[in-house]
Design an enzyme around this catalytic site. Sequence first.
Site, PDB file in Angstrom:
ATOM      1  N   ASN A  32      -6.592  28.335  -4.497  1.00 51.71           N
ATOM      2  CA  ASN A  32      -5.337  28.832  -4.843  1.00 51.71           C
ATOM      3  C   ASN A  32      -5.521  28.243  -3.329  1.00 51.71           C
ATOM      4  O   ASN A  32      -3.340  27.918  -2.832  1.00 51.71           O
ATOM      5  CB  ASN A  32      -4.567  30.271  -5.384  1.00 51.71           C
ATOM      6  CG  ASN A  32      -4.872  30.228  -6.853  1.00 51.71           C
ATOM      7  OD1 ASN A  32      -5.171  29.136  -7.474  1.00 51.71           O
ATOM      8  ND2 ASN A  32      -4.686  31.055  -7.041  1.00 51.71           N
ATOM      9  N   GLU A  34      -6.254  26.839  -1.120  1.00 50.34           N
ATOM     10  CA  GLU A  34      -6.467  24.784  -0.813  1.00 50.34           C
ATOM     11  C   GLU A  34      -5.291  24.159  -1.442  1.00 50.34           C
ATOM     12  O   GLU A  34      -4.921  23.086  -0.858  1.00 50.34           O
ATOM     13  CB  GLU A  34      -7.906  24.823  -0.933  1.00 50.34           C
ATOM     14  CG  GLU A  34      -8.368  23.319  -1.137  1.00 50.34           C
ATOM     15  CD  GLU A  34      -9.047  22.937   0.773  1.00 50.34           C
ATOM     16  OE1 GLU A  34      -8.819  21.483   0.578  1.00 50.34           O
ATOM     17  OE2 GLU A  34      -8.689  23.491   1.374  1.00 50.34           O
ATOM     18  N   TYR A  35      -5.411  25.009  -2.240  1.00 52.24           N
ATOM     19  CA  TYR A  35      -4.854  23.849  -3.421  1.00 52.24           C
ATOM     20  C   TYR A  35      -2.687  24.293  -2.302  1.00 52.24           C
ATOM     21  O   TYR A  35      -1.813  23.235  -2.063  1.00 52.24           O
ATOM     22  CB  TYR A  35      -4.311  24.966  -4.777  1.00 52.24           C
ATOM     23  CG  TYR A  35      -3.141  23.416  -4.939  1.00 52.24           C
ATOM     24  CD1 TYR A  35      -3.584  22.835  -6.385  1.00 52.24           C
ATOM     25  CD2 TYR A  35      -1.613  24.213  -5.537  1.00 52.24           C
ATOM     26  CE1 TYR A  35      -2.643  22.274  -6.982  1.00 52.24           C
ATOM     27  CE2 TYR A  35      -0.858  23.122  -6.187  1.00 52.24           C
ATOM     28  CZ  TYR A  35      -0.871  22.265  -7.232  1.00 52.24           C
ATOM     29  OH  TYR A  35       0.050  21.778  -8.035  1.00 52.24           O
ATOM     30  N   SER A  80      10.595 -18.926 -14.881  1.00 51.84           N
ATOM     31  CA  SER A  80       9.352 -18.448 -14.558  1.00 51.84           C
ATOM     32  C   SER A  80       8.895 -19.574 -13.606  1.00 51.84           C
ATOM     33  O   SER A  80       9.605 -20.079 -12.826  1.00 51.84           O
ATOM     34  CB  SER A  80       9.123 -19.302 -15.773  1.00 51.84           C
ATOM     35  OG  SER A  80       9.850 -18.830 -17.591  1.00 51.84           O
ATOM     36  N   LYS A 104      -1.586 -12.526 -10.703  1.00 50.80           N
ATOM     37  CA  LYS A 104      -0.457 -12.760 -11.660  1.00 50.80           C
ATOM     38  C   LYS A 104      -0.911 -12.071 -12.273  1.00 50.80           C
ATOM     39  O   LYS A 104      -1.532 -12.573 -13.486  1.00 50.80           O
ATOM     40  CB  LYS A 104      -0.363 -14.231 -12.122  1.00 50.80           C
ATOM     41  CG  LYS A 104       0.756 -14.779 -12.892  1.00 50.80           C
ATOM     42  CD  LYS A 104       0.237 -15.895 -13.407  1.00 50.80           C
ATOM     43  CE  LYS A 104       2.403 -16.085 -14.736  1.00 50.80           C
ATOM     44  NZ  LYS A 104       1.790 -15.222 -15.925  1.00 50.80           N
ATOM     45  N   ARG A 125      12.759  -8.252 -17.305  1.00 52.12           N
ATOM     46  CA  ARG A 125      13.184  -8.753 -17.706  1.00 52.12           C
ATOM     47  C   ARG A 125      14.021  -9.903 -18.042  1.00 52.12           C
ATOM     48  O   ARG A 125      15.107 -10.742 -18.240  1.00 52.12           O
ATOM     49  CB  ARG A 125      11.726 -10.295 -17.222  1.00 52.12           C
ATOM     50  CG  ARG A 125      12.192 -11.306 -16.421  1.00 52.12           C
ATOM     51  CD  ARG A 125      10.622 -12.362 -16.638  1.00 52.12           C
ATOM     52  NE  ARG A 125      11.025 -14.113 -15.926  1.00 52.12           N
ATOM     53  CZ  ARG A 125      11.685 -14.196 -17.181  1.00 52.12           C
ATOM     54  NH1 ARG A 125      12.173 -14.503 -18.580  1.00 52.12           N
ATOM     55  NH2 ARG A 125      11.982 -15.872 -17.419  1.00 52.12           N
ATOM     56  N   LYS A 297      -3.522 -20.646 -13.624  1.00 52.02           N
ATOM     57  CA  LYS A 297      -3.658 -20.157 -14.985  1.00 52.02           C
ATOM     58  C   LYS A 297      -5.208 -20.912 -14.493  1.00 52.02           C
ATOM     59  O   LYS A 297      -5.890 -21.633 -14.826  1.00 52.02           O
ATOM     60  CB  LYS A 297      -3.388 -20.305 -16.159  1.00 52.02           C
ATOM     61  CG  LYS A 297      -1.636 -20.557 -16.093  1.00 52.02           C
ATOM     62  CD  LYS A 297      -1.350 -19.012 -16.376  1.00 52.02           C
ATOM     63  CE  LYS A 297      -1.726 -18.894 -17.659  1.00 52.02           C
ATOM     64  NZ  LYS A 297      -1.199 -17.542 -18.571  1.00 52.02           N
ATOM     65  N   CYS A 389     -15.755  -4.019 -52.277  1.00 50.41           N
ATOM     66  CA  CYS A 389     -15.823  -3.645 -53.642  1.00 50.41           C
ATOM     67  C   CYS A 389     -15.887  -4.384 -54.943  1.00 50.41           C
ATOM     68  O   CYS A 389     -16.379  -4.680 -56.050  1.00 50.41           O
ATOM     69  CB  CYS A 389     -13.917  -2.938 -54.622  1.00 50.41           C
ATOM     70  SG  CYS A 389     -13.020  -4.168 -54.058  1.00 50.41           S
ATOM     71  N   CYS A 411      -9.655  -0.485 -53.660  1.00 53.43           N
ATOM     72  CA  CYS A 411     -10.900  -0.302 -53.172  1.00 53.43           C
ATOM     73  C   CYS A 411     -11.627   0.341 -51.937  1.00 53.43           C
ATOM     74  O   CYS A 411     -10.756   1.416 -51.244  1.00 53.43           O
ATOM     75  CB  CYS A 411     -10.429  -2.079 -52.142  1.00 53.43           C
ATOM     76  SG  CYS A 411     -11.926  -2.697 -50.599  1.00 53.43           S
TER      77      CYS A 411
END
Length: 657
Positions: A32, A34-35, A80, A104, A125, A297, A389, A411
Amino acid sequence: MEAAVERIKELVQKLNEASKAYYQEDREIMSNLEYDKLYDELAELERETKVVLANSPTVQVGYAAMEELPKEEHESPMLSLDKTKDVEELREFIGNHRTLLSWKLDGLTIVLTYENGELAKAVTRGNGTVGEVITNNARVFENIPLKIPYEGRLILRGEAIIKYSDFRRINEMNPDVETRYKNPRNLCSGSVRQLNNEVTAKRNVQFLAFTLVSAQGVDFENSREVQMQWLKDQGFEVVEYRIVTAQTLDDAMEYFSRKIVENDFPSDGLVALYDDIAYGDSLGSTAKFPRNSYAFKWADEKRETVLRQIEWSPSRTGLINPIAVFDPVELEGTTVSRASVHNVSIVKELQLGIGDHIEVYKANMIIPQIAENLTRSGNLTIPDTCPVCHKEAKILRENEVEALYCMNPQCQAKRIKAFTLFVSRDAMNVDGLSEATLEKFIARGFIHDFGDIFELDRYREQIIQMEGMGEKSYENLMASIRRAQDVTLPRVIYSLGIPNIGLSNAKVICRYFDYDLEKIRKATQEEISGIEGIGPVIAGSLVQFMASEENREKLDHLLSHLRIEKPEQTGQKRLEGLTFVVTGSLEHFTNRSELKEFIEKEGGKVTGSVTSKTNYLINNDTASASSKNKKAQSLGIPILSEEDFLRLVESGALEDK
């Protein structure tokens, strides 16, 4: 400044890990003392830098549900990018210009606006001109700054993404394989556009900035790179980039092509953006593309191989998916020998045949696909029986697409998927019964119908001896099954897997029939269709299910093991016949769902919009100029705060107009 921001990120991660370990996993990874020490350091750094991240332990997150996502027009259109798969074409675009080359990202583009140092607005967007306002959700992104040191008006763009590791984790939590997300982008899109941001918060959505649109009064030295560095200083994570020219492009391309195999985030290429802001802006744009940037791409890596067989894989809906099995090949660093062909239409279009020479690739470097059939023998026979089946299978055509379906309602493949739904969290919530375990139990004859799950103790010795089980796993499973015996009627109805009936529909039906299962079993299609929000398709599915003698017997068997909890009846329903609309933040109720449930228990109804049929609008800000308030005022509908509402409920003074 950058060092301080990095320290903030480090402290947030450490403190969150410690909290998770202590509160969720019952273990302590730091004292505790240290936290508290690290927490104080974080708080001080946040005060000094004015950077506060959304996942900081110093922030109290408030969750809220919305009725809809409002739409808003962007201040400037989002075009785009023109693209290529040719490195030489990319080199020609770059020329001698100093250029930022970055990932990208394959997620959802978001526009953020900051006012007075605080996040004011987040918009998707959309179609590039109009997007959806998702500010509520952006506030719970994993790494987005809620506060920044800059106090002017800042607009920037970036990508919301979900990492592959989180994508796998979330999918593994869903027991129904068929409804799992296909890729991280789909999951991200659904997560970002949730109406309840508590769902978004659980998805670990990340935000990576890639463009600064405007920041009043800041000198960026005419450099996109300076802008990126400035955004880092404000607490944003920015997309990784390299500065290149045509002469240095090859080294950067080698780096990115090597790194993409290791990345934990989805990317489908690279983006080149001129560093010189004034020059780039002076180029303007075409009708479709800006001229200051270009997308690259990845050229799909293809390998030739030989098709050896087509496996036909049935699902819960009866759809039988074709899977191509071919000689193993190396693709993007992994060995691949299988690819989904999706449906019969694609099988026919490719003219597939056993022994054909085919070219395969990984779509977006992830999903194996057949690119081309070089031989096109077309000798493949589409089966007319189900591989599980061995009953009739038929090709059905829907929306111009042909697909193969198993016509046998009993089935085994369908049954396994049905049992998976039955034990899922929103249904009976039985821990320890994965799809694989269910398949083993069904194969051994332990389970034939839903009721058999509650009789698995008859097979104690066999189960303990099964691989992966053992005494402890068995006892945990039995404990979970015992807990599942106490259940509500809507969960039972949903768990039966009746077509078109989800949990919300089940709740509506149960409430209408006063949680009386016998009334539901005897109800006519006309009666069920008359329920608000329940149409003839749902009604038909329910009546057809209950009309089956086999289904009735199985349901009776299941009911013999259950203790169905009936909601408490308050006698006279104080809100019977009244319609409410709820808007704004709440104080007495945790969220709108809780208030809605209260109203519905009292016989009232909650709708999303104010109409002439609305009796009351509940809004704590009774004097606001919101559209709902204005509509209510114009129609003469009373606007109540929570205090007003609760007081009038208790006094019985609420009445139909």
